[in-house]
Design a protein around this motif. Structure first.
Motif, PDB file in Angstrom:
ATOM      1  N   VAL A  28       1.179  -1.543  -0.237  1.00 36.77           N
ATOM      2  CA  VAL A  28      -0.167   0.157  -0.151  1.00 36.77           C
ATOM      3  C   VAL A  28       1.060   1.152  -0.077  1.00 36.77           C
ATOM      4  CG1 VAL A  28      -1.995   1.212   1.490  1.00 36.77           C
ATOM      5  CG2 VAL A  28      -1.930  -1.198   1.047  1.00 36.77           C
ATOM      6  N   VAL A  55      -3.346   0.415  -3.721  1.00 40.63           N
ATOM      7  CA  VAL A  55      -2.704  -0.833  -3.554  1.00 40.63           C
ATOM      8  C   VAL A  55      -2.328  -2.019  -4.593  1.00 40.63           C
ATOM      9  CG1 VAL A  55      -3.038  -3.244  -2.437  1.00 40.63           C
ATOM     10  CG2 VAL A  55      -4.416  -0.828  -1.678  1.00 40.63           C
ATOM     11  N   ILE A  79       6.545   3.228   1.145  1.00 44.28           N
ATOM     12  CA  ILE A  79       5.351   1.965   0.619  1.00 44.28           C
ATOM     13  C   ILE A  79       5.173   0.646   1.805  1.00 44.28           C
ATOM     14  CG2 ILE A  79       4.685   0.349  -0.325  1.00 44.28           C
ATOM     15  CD1 ILE A  79       7.074   2.058  -2.598  1.00 44.28           C
ATOM     16  N   LEU A  80       4.281   0.559   2.427  1.00 45.62           N
ATOM     17  CA  LEU A  80       4.309  -0.326   3.335  1.00 45.62           C
ATOM     18  C   LEU A  80       3.618  -1.852   2.523  1.00 45.62           C
ATOM     19  CD1 LEU A  80       3.150   0.011   6.712  1.00 45.62           C
ATOM     20  CD2 LEU A  80       0.745  -0.426   5.963  1.00 45.62           C
TER      21      LEU A  80
ATOM     22  N   VAL B  83      -2.363  -2.277  11.673  1.00 45.01           N
ATOM     23  CA  VAL B  83      -0.880  -1.019  10.276  1.00 45.01           C
ATOM     24  C   VAL B  83      -1.716  -1.308   9.296  1.00 45.01           C
ATOM     25  CG1 VAL B  83       0.983   0.010   9.388  1.00 45.01           C
ATOM     26  CG2 VAL B  83       1.037   0.061  11.830  1.00 45.01           C
ATOM     27  N   ALA B  87      -4.564   0.636   6.193  1.00 47.53           N
ATOM     28  CA  ALA B  87      -4.105   0.780   5.528  1.00 47.53           C
ATOM     29  C   ALA B  87      -5.241  -0.432   3.891  1.00 47.53           C
ATOM     30  CB  ALA B  87      -2.589   0.066   5.094  1.00 47.53           C
ATOM     31  N   LEU B  88      -5.099  -1.554   4.197  1.00 48.20           N
ATOM     32  CA  LEU B  88      -6.005  -2.596   3.216  1.00 48.20           C
ATOM     33  C   LEU B  88      -7.258  -1.690   3.213  1.00 48.20           C
ATOM     34  CD1 LEU B  88      -4.725  -5.678   3.942  1.00 48.20           C
ATOM     35  CD2 LEU B  88      -5.053  -4.389   1.410  1.00 48.20           C
ATOM     36  N   GLU B 122      11.241  -1.184   8.327  1.00 46.23           N
ATOM     37  CA  GLU B 122      10.623  -1.157   7.872  1.00 46.23           C
ATOM     38  C   GLU B 122       9.304  -0.672   9.049  1.00 46.23           C
ATOM     39  OE1 GLU B 122       7.572  -3.215   5.253  1.00 46.23           O
ATOM     40  OE2 GLU B 122       6.351  -2.338   5.446  1.00 46.23           O
ATOM     41  N   MET B 123       9.092   0.723   8.792  1.00 47.55           N
ATOM     42  CA  MET B 123       8.113   1.105   9.732  1.00 47.55           C
ATOM     43  C   MET B 123       6.679   0.415   9.636  1.00 47.55           C
ATOM     44  SD  MET B 123      10.300   3.250  11.233  1.00 47.55           S
ATOM     45  CE  MET B 123      11.789   3.791  10.955  1.00 47.55           C
TER      46      MET B 123
END
Ligand code: FAD
Lengths: 137, 472
Positions: A28, A55, A79-80, B83, B87-88, B122-123
């Motif tokens: 995402v 996404v 970006i996650l 988280v 986000a999704l 990654e955070m």
């Protein structure tokens, strides 16, 4: 300065996903822009771009196939990652989580259909042009 | 009972098929994460099926205000899984809400410290302020998490009523809410999202619906101002958890935010003295700046935490979500609030608002959390064991560090520690992994080595990196 604090920061031009890799997560975009590209006969073709909140990477997860395109940061992008395991566990309990994905995907299908129509029209006019050029010659 | 005539929709009143229809009115008592997320998802789903309903959120707190009036006291960790799920769901957590992205946990014990990091730096976890900030803040330079969610709910169409609900009664099947100096209001569905730090839950025990309040225990939270630069140099982007053999202390954490550090303690009969004992521990002093004075705190509170959820979190046209119903044991309470809130919204829109519909479709989600907590209790017993037994702590440290020294080895111990502290996997999942034969063999092999008190060195930056340092 990034507007997001979550996810990983990718530098301009950094590859997020490589075409042909096996995918075990989706992404995402928190902030910034990425571009999707494929290589055809050694030349790069940019397919589309995506921005914050979008996404991507879900196709490889749903279809259990390799990544269909390379994704590259255009400018710095945050970006996650969403793990496949967490995603599948959640969607099992809460199928409505897929709703946003369905919206995204149907949006893309609509865009693609539009492009196909445009390309067909261009092709037709090219053929017509070539035909008339032939007749003239 | 005399109620002001409020236009409730004509919906079937016979038990079993009550449903929300155009014009239905829904009340949400409490606008914390559970209430705000419920309102948002309910209105979003209603729109998708072309249903027009009205949602009122009753919330007396002002989440933008500093100090207790604006704060739902908590550690403020938004778990890895939450988280990702938000986000999704298209719920964005911008930078002024997420005060610090967290990429690692550091477990501190008397025998040493272990750092467990996410892949690729990654955070994956967010540290937020739940309210306008500690008492000493005059103007917050952030948006609180609760404020962010409640604004999202109002953007979706919910109306905020800035009042405390004092009484809930039944009138002809529907529920009637009473606020001080206000007219009674009748609703087609009432959703209780009051958390456990409120006296109103007693009212529901008197309704004869089989509701019994959750069991709670007291906790301690303190906020310390250190300033961003100092935090960057000391606690960094890690959450620091402590397994210390201090009497009555079960679990403690230091959570770095923007300018503040939140100290959270769980244990038996928590009080100030326990907080002071923890603050004085050498393991704590080692991570805080040298000139830190634990006496100079910005804020302190002793909120309750839900340690056993309710058996029956529903009745006809009435639902309990978040902490006032069922939540996860000790971890990821906001994640559980999200899960129950969303399940409640889904059921109310698609299955109806009858007791039967709730039993059939809402209860299973609560049950899955409750039964996982049962396993969680055993998992926490094991961490308590580690807290009491020095050699167990040594084994944990040794195995985690050894996994790191061999990067190709699957990080079994570190992934257990990660999931245990981050609350991002079900307890049943973690518990199974605790008894994996490979891990047991590793632990057994480590035992003699721990007697010699050697800890393998680790390389930083690798997948699930663990760095160890021996505390004197
Ligand atoms: C020490 C401690 C540390 C924690 N750390 C974390 C953590 O790091 N991460 C995490 O995910 N969870 C954590 N939790 C758990 C988390 O705080 C809760 O699970 C979460 O707040 C539950 O959300 P909720 O919306 O159900 O309730 P709450 O957040 O308690 O919100 C309830 C709301 O209802 C309102 N209300 C109450 N009574 C009434 C009334 N009569 N009328 C109208 N409104 C009313 C209140 O004003 C409040 O705004 C922690 C808890 C404690 C005690």
């Amino acid at each position: 300065m990034s507007e997001a604090a979550l996810g990983r920061l990718y530098e301009d031009g950094e590859i997020v996903v490589r075409q042909g890799e096996v995918g075990d997560c989706l992404y995402v975009i928190q902030d910034g822009t990425v571009e999707f590209l494929t290589e055809e006969d050694g030349t790069e073709v940019i397919l589309r771009t995506a921005g914050a909140n979008e996404v991507f990477g879900e196709m490889a997860i749903f279809e259990r196939q390799t990544r269909s395109a390379t994704v590259r940061a255009r400018g710095p992008a945050r970006i996650l990652t969403v793990d496949k395991k967490n995603f599948m566990r959640r969607i099992n309990e809460d199928p409505s989580l897929a709703f946003n994905l369905v919206v995204t995907m149907s949006h893309r299908v609509r865009e693609l259909s539009h492009e196909v129509v445009q390309l067909e029209a261009e092709l037709r006019s090219l053929r017509a042009g070539a035909g008339s050029a032939h007749a003239d010659g | 009972m005399a109620t002001a005539h409020t236009p409730t929709a004509e919906s079937q009143s016979s038990a079993g098929d009550a449903a929300l229809v155009d014009g239905s009115r829904v009340a949400v008592i409490g606008g914390g994460p559970a209430g705000a997320l419920f309102a948002h998802f309910l209105l979003q789903m209603a729109e998708r099926v072309d249903l027009e309903i009205g949602v009122d959120i009753y919330e007396p707190r002002l989440f933008a205000k500093p100090g207790p009036v604006g704060c739902n006291m908590c550690g403020g960790i938004i778990s890895e899984s939450l988280v990702q799920n938000l986000a999704l769901d298209g719920v964005r957590l911008p930078k002024d809400v997420v005060q610090r992205g967290i990429d690692s946990y550091v477990l501190h014990m008397d025998v040493g410290s272990v750092r467990i990091a996410t892949p690729n730096e990654e955070m994956r976890i967010g540290a937020v302020h739940r309210g306008g900030g500690p008492r000493d803040v005059t103007e917050a330079n952030w948006e609180s998490f609760d404020q962010h969610l409640i604004e999202m709910a109002t953007d979706s169409g919910a109306k905020i009523i800035p009042a405390r609900v004092d009484a809930v009664t039944r009138d002809d099947g529907r529920l009637v809410l009473q606020v001080r100096d206000g007219e009674p209001q009748t609703y087609d569905l009432v959703v209780v999202a009051t958390g456990v730090n409120t006296s109103i839950l007693k009212t529901f025990e008197g309704l004869g619906i089989g509701y019994e309040r959750p069991q709670v225990t007291k906790t301690l939270i303190r906020e310390y101002f250190l300033g961003q630069d100092v935090i960057n140099e000391t606690l960094g982007t890690s959450m620091h958890v402590f397994l210390l053999n201090i009497p009555r202390l079960e679990f403690a954490a230091l959570i770095p935010k923007g300018d503040y550090v939140t100290m959270c303690l769980l244990g038996d009969e928590i009080d100030n003295a326990l907080g002071d004992a923890f603050a004085a521990a050498p393991e704590v002093r080692a991570v805080m700046p040298a000139d830190w004075d634990p006496e100079v705190k910005s804020c302190q509170c002793l909120p309750h935490i839900n340690v056993r959820g309710v058996e029956k979190p529903y009745a006809e046209r009435l639902l309990f979500i978040g902490d006032s119903g069922v939540t996860r044991l000790y971890k990821d309470g906001i994640g559980a609030a999200y899960r129950t809130a969303k399940a409640a919204a889904r059921v109310a829109i698609f299955e109806g608002v009858s007791e039967d519909a709730f039993r059939e479709h809402y209860l299973p989600v609560c049950r899955s959390i409750t039964s996982d907590n049962r396993v969680g209790r055993y998992a926490f017993l094991l961490t308590q064991l580690a807290q009491r037994l020095r050699f167990v702590r040594r084994i944990i440290l040794y195995v985690a560090a050894a996994e790191q020294a061999t990067p190709r080895r699957r990080p079994r111990m570190s992934s257990i520690l990660w999931d245990m502290f981050s609350g991002s996997a079900p307890y049943s999942d973690i518990f199974m992994r605790m008894f994996h034969p490979v891990l047991i063999v590793r632990a057994a092999l480590a035992f003699p080595a721990t007697l010699l008190s050697r800890t393998p060195r680790s390389t930083p930056g690798a997948h699930a990196a663990i760095s160890t340092k021996e505390n004197r």
